[in-house]
Design an enzyme around this catalytic site. Structure first.
Site, PDB file in Angstrom:
ATOM      1  N   LYS A 125       0.861  -1.191   0.000  1.00 20.58           N
ATOM      2  CA  LYS A 125       0.000   0.000   0.000  1.00 20.58           C
ATOM      3  C   LYS A 125       0.887   1.227   0.000  1.00 20.58           C
ATOM      4  O   LYS A 125       2.019   1.175   0.476  1.00 20.58           O
ATOM      5  CB  LYS A 125      -0.877   0.020   1.253  1.00 20.58           C
ATOM      6  CG  LYS A 125      -2.084   0.916   1.138  1.00 20.58           C
ATOM      7  CD  LYS A 125      -3.238   0.181   0.500  1.00 20.58           C
ATOM      8  CE  LYS A 125      -4.429   1.066   0.239  1.00 20.58           C
ATOM      9  NZ  LYS A 125      -5.594   0.244  -0.178  1.00 20.58           N
ATOM     10  N   ASP A 165      -7.134   4.334  -4.336  1.00 22.83           N
ATOM     11  CA  ASP A 165      -7.777   4.186  -3.026  1.00 22.83           C
ATOM     12  C   ASP A 165      -8.400   5.559  -2.763  1.00 22.83           C
ATOM     13  O   ASP A 165      -8.657   6.307  -3.731  1.00 22.83           O
ATOM     14  CB  ASP A 165      -6.758   3.770  -1.950  1.00 22.83           C
ATOM     15  CG  ASP A 165      -7.419   3.310  -0.647  1.00 22.83           C
ATOM     16  OD1 ASP A 165      -7.852   2.151  -0.578  1.00 22.83           O
ATOM     17  OD2 ASP A 165      -7.520   4.120   0.299  1.00 22.83           O
TER      18      ASP A 165
HETATM   19  P1  NDP Z   1     -13.042   7.850  -2.588  1.00 20.44           P
HETATM   20  O1  NDP Z   1     -11.977   8.837  -2.410  1.00 20.44           O
HETATM   21  O2  NDP Z   1     -13.628   7.632  -3.932  1.00 20.44           O
HETATM   22  O3  NDP Z   1     -14.260   8.167  -1.602  1.00 20.44           O
HETATM   23  C1  NDP Z   1     -14.070   8.215  -0.223  1.00 20.44           C
HETATM   24  C2  NDP Z   1     -15.388   8.553   0.438  1.00 20.44           C
HETATM   25  O4  NDP Z   1     -15.251   8.397   1.833  1.00 20.44           O
HETATM   26  C3  NDP Z   1     -15.799   9.982   0.207  1.00 20.44           C
HETATM   27  O5  NDP Z   1     -17.195  10.085   0.229  1.00 20.44           O
HETATM   28  C4  NDP Z   1     -15.160  10.683   1.392  1.00 20.44           C
HETATM   29  O6  NDP Z   1     -15.774  11.906   1.726  1.00 20.44           O
HETATM   30  C5  NDP Z   1     -15.349   9.672   2.471  1.00 20.44           C
HETATM   31  N1  NDP Z   1     -14.258   9.811   3.468  1.00 20.44           N
HETATM   32  C6  NDP Z   1     -12.943   9.685   3.225  1.00 20.44           C
HETATM   33  N2  NDP Z   1     -12.226   9.920   4.344  1.00 20.44           N
HETATM   34  C7  NDP Z   1     -13.123  10.211   5.288  1.00 20.44           C
HETATM   35  C8  NDP Z   1     -13.006  10.552   6.650  1.00 20.44           C
HETATM   36  N3  NDP Z   1     -11.810  10.653   7.249  1.00 20.44           N
HETATM   37  N4  NDP Z   1     -14.152  10.763   7.326  1.00 20.44           N
HETATM   38  C9  NDP Z   1     -15.358  10.675   6.726  1.00 20.44           C
HETATM   39  N5  NDP Z   1     -15.517  10.361   5.416  1.00 20.44           N
HETATM   40  C10 NDP Z   1     -14.422  10.144   4.723  1.00 20.44           C
HETATM   41  O7  NDP Z   1     -12.452   6.482  -2.008  1.00 20.44           O
HETATM   42  P2  NDP Z   1     -12.949   4.988  -2.239  1.00 20.44           P
HETATM   43  O8  NDP Z   1     -14.424   4.953  -2.430  1.00 20.44           O
HETATM   44  O9  NDP Z   1     -12.076   4.382  -3.259  1.00 20.44           O
HETATM   45  O10 NDP Z   1     -12.553   4.318  -0.845  1.00 20.44           O
HETATM   46  C11 NDP Z   1     -13.458   4.203   0.250  1.00 20.44           C
HETATM   47  C12 NDP Z   1     -13.004   3.106   1.176  1.00 20.44           C
HETATM   48  O11 NDP Z   1     -12.957   1.858   0.467  1.00 20.44           O
HETATM   49  C13 NDP Z   1     -11.585   3.264   1.758  1.00 20.44           C
HETATM   50  O12 NDP Z   1     -11.565   2.703   3.046  1.00 20.44           O
HETATM   51  C14 NDP Z   1     -10.734   2.410   0.828  1.00 20.44           C
HETATM   52  O13 NDP Z   1      -9.549   1.977   1.471  1.00 20.44           O
HETATM   53  C15 NDP Z   1     -11.686   1.259   0.583  1.00 20.44           C
HETATM   54  N6  NDP Z   1     -11.443   0.449  -0.610  1.00 20.44           N
HETATM   55  C16 NDP Z   1     -11.333   1.010  -1.849  1.00 20.44           C
HETATM   56  C17 NDP Z   1     -11.151   0.218  -2.965  1.00 20.44           C
HETATM   57  C18 NDP Z   1     -11.101   0.774  -4.335  1.00 20.44           C
HETATM   58  O14 NDP Z   1     -11.006  -0.013  -5.279  1.00 20.44           O
HETATM   59  N7  NDP Z   1     -11.202   2.077  -4.538  1.00 20.44           N
HETATM   60  C19 NDP Z   1     -10.994  -1.237  -2.828  1.00 20.44           C
HETATM   61  C20 NDP Z   1     -11.192  -1.739  -1.487  1.00 20.44           C
HETATM   62  C21 NDP Z   1     -11.387  -0.907  -0.440  1.00 20.44           C
HETATM   63  P3  NDP Z   1     -15.085  13.300   1.275  1.00 20.44           P
HETATM   64  O15 NDP Z   1     -15.299  13.386  -0.202  1.00 20.44           O
HETATM   65  O16 NDP Z   1     -15.805  14.320   2.052  1.00 20.44           O
HETATM   66  O17 NDP Z   1     -13.638  13.191   1.641  1.00 20.44           O
HETATM   67  O1  2IT Z   2      -7.985  -1.517  -0.611  1.00 16.87           O
HETATM   68  C1  2IT Z   2      -7.954  -2.003  -1.760  1.00 16.87           C
HETATM   69  O2  2IT Z   2      -8.102  -3.212  -1.957  1.00 16.87           O
HETATM   70  C2  2IT Z   2      -7.764  -1.088  -2.897  1.00 16.87           C
HETATM   71  N1  2IT Z   2      -7.698   0.123  -2.689  1.00 16.87           N
HETATM   72  C3  2IT Z   2      -7.633  -1.627  -4.286  1.00 16.87           C
HETATM   73  C4  2IT Z   2      -6.226  -2.097  -4.542  1.00 16.87           C
HETATM   74  C5  2IT Z   2      -5.923  -2.514  -5.954  1.00 16.87           C
HETATM   75  O3  2IT Z   2      -4.742  -2.831  -6.174  1.00 16.87           O
HETATM   76  O4  2IT Z   2      -6.792  -2.539  -6.816  1.00 16.87           O
END
Ligand code: NDP
Ligand code: 2IT
Length: 444
Positions: A125, A165
């Site tokens: 990561k 992420d």
């Molecule tokens: P994005 O940046 O697309 O969206 C993040 C969302 O979460 C936004 O709505 C954001 O609000 C909110 N958020 C972020 N930080 C905070 C915080 N500290 N407090 C409250 N709200 C918060 O990210 P993703 O959708 O990609 O990721 C969301 C979660 O999913 C994370 O935990 C990530 O690690 C996990 N994840 C992502 C994957 C991926 O493929 N993208 C795969 C597996 C897991 P705001 O816009 O106001 O910051």
């Molecule tokens: O937390 C996760 O699994 C991710 N942000 C996606 C990682 C990836 O390599 O697609």
């Protein structure tokens, strides 16, 4: 005294201030106690001691110039955690809260998650404390170029393959890829989540959210239930949240609430997802703008109270430790039947305890959100083949992978006399494949 107490002590001693990392390692080590009992050879060969220590941790300065000509400095990270079963693989997070503890916890979780997908990917990561909010495209580009100017020497299609992420989506991956290609003079699958006409995979954008719902549906079906007719609350409104909402709706549920870090909306008529996409994906705006168009919806300032909204299924899809003990009690009081993590470690240990002791179906992120990285693995396969599969082909493979993950972790939990403890099932099943590989590869 538990067998693995000495490992917990060692990890505490070496990482005394890393709260999130210790939270993640404690949970996994607790689940692995029975594995240590059954496999003394893992203790003798230092598998547990080695698995909690990253293979490599890189920290670097990221200087860039903002639109006013002012020099800015951020800190960049890449933690290459474990490569026993494949090249390091995992996302990059750009958020002001990023520090080494957060990157280590994410990298640690990623190892087990990637193992559960059944694909050959190790865990890693990275990220930066850079805040993309309010930055111009030019600033984002200059930051990404500077970040890659250091990162390029540590990564490669057979070494370490980053992706998105929080704060890193298609735009950022594009700028990062452009700079990598320029420095290395190589067009390779070094990042995933790429654009569709330069090596990206169809369905990668949708994959984490869709995968979360495929997993949840498999779990519900196993218990004689389904998404159909259920009320769903989803925190966040980013990549994972939006596509979880889309798939949950397709499966017959009604999504009634979503949030961002400022607050949350409740729309009892069902969230208008086209409007959310317009606000978040196109305009990069705030979720409160939703109520300007939809009079059926109510906006509340502050994101935490979203869990007070009564629902059948809760899908936390924002960030770590966003759902605490008090919220868990409220959800249980309101009759929640399933909580499946789209985010990484969104439920605190106390919240998990409340769910499990009240027989709420609880799925840990390393299993239920594995669809994103699984589809990244499929993107890597397509890059190696120099081919691209159709949306339907990728989506079908994703669905099969998520169903397999559910059945694997359910079976593993049962085999260790912890039926329906999907946290233990995920930790053990994810661990076992890595442990066997580490044993076979010697002390490295
Ligand atoms: P994005 O940046 O697309 O969206 C993040 C969302 O979460 C936004 O709505 C954001 O609000 C909110 N958020 C972020 N930080 C905070 C915080 N500290 N407090 C409250 N709200 C918060 O990210 P993703 O959708 O990609 O990721 C969301 C979660 O999913 C994370 O935990 C990530 O690690 C996990 N994840 C992502 C994957 C991926 O493929 N993208 C795969 C597996 C897991 P705001 O816009 O106001 O910051
Ligand atoms: O937390 C996760 O699994 C991710 N942000 C996606 C990682 C990836 O390599 O697609």
């Amino acid at each position: 005294m538990a067998i693995l107490d000495y490992v917990k002590e060692a990890v505490r001693k070496r990482n005394p201030n890393d709260t999130e990392f210790l939270q993640a390692t404690d949970e996994v080590l607790m689940s692995l106690e029975k594995v240590a009992e059954k496999h003394p050879e893992y203790v003798e060969n230092g598998i547990f001691d080695r698995i909690i220590e990253p293979e490599r941790q890189i920290m670097f300065r990221v200087p860039w110039v903002d639109d006013h000509g002012k020099v800015q400095v951020n800190r960049g990270y890449r933690v290459e955690f474990n490569s026993a079963i494949g090249p390091y693989k995992g996302g990059l997070r750009f958020h002001p809260s990023v520090n080494l503890s957060i990157i280590k916890f994410l990298g640690f979780e990623q190892c087990f998650k990637n193992s559960l997908t059944g694909l050959p990917m190790g865990g890693g990561k990275g990220g930066s404390d850079f805040d993309p909010k309010g930055k111009s495209d030019g600033e984002i580009m200059r930051f990404c170029q500077s970040f890659m100017t250091e990162l390029y020497r540590h990564i490669g299609p057979n070494t370490d393959v980053p992706a998105g992420d929080i704060g890193v989506g298609g735009r950022e991956i594009g700028y990062l890829y452009g700079q990598y290609k320029r420095i290395r003079n190589e067009f390779t699958g070094v990042l995933t989540g790429k654009g569709l006409n330069w090596g990206g995979s169809l369905a990668r954008k949708e994959a984490t959210g869709y995968g979360l719902c495929y997993f949840t549906e498999a779990m519900l079906n196993d218990k004689g239930n389904s998404f159909k007719g259920k009320k769903v609350v989803i925190s966040g409104s980013g990549n994972v949240a939006i596509y979880a909402a889309e798939k949950a709706t397709q499966l017959g549920a009604t999504v009634i609430a979503m949030s961002d870090s400022n607050g949350y909306i409740v729309d009892n008529e069902g969230i208008d997802l086209d409007l959310v996409k317009e606000i978040k994906e196109v305009k990069r705006g705030r979720i409160k703008e939703y109520v300007d168009t939809r009079t059926s919806a109510v906006y509340t300032e502050g994101c935490k109270n979203i869990w007070n909204t009564p629902c059948d299924i809760a899908l936390p899809c924002a960030t770590q430790n966003e759902l605490d003990e008090a919220s868990a009690k409220t959800l249980v009081g309101n009759g929640v039947i399933a909580v499946c993590e789209g985010a990484n470690m969104p439920c605190t240990p106390e919240a998990i305890e409340i769910f499990q002791s009240n027989h709420v179906l609880y799925a840990p992120g390393k299993a239920s959100n594995a669809g994103g990285v699984a589809t990244s693995g499929l993107e890597m396969s397509q890059n190696s083949l120099r081919m691209s599969w159709t949306f339907e082909e990728v989506d079908q493979k994703l669905k099969t992978i998520m169903e397999n993950i559910y059945h694997t972790i359910a079976k593993t939990a049962k085999a260790y006399d912890m039926e329906d403890d999907f946290m233990a099932g995920a930790n053990i099943a994810g661990f076992e494949k890595i442990a066997v590989a580490m044993m076979e590869q010697g002390i490295v």
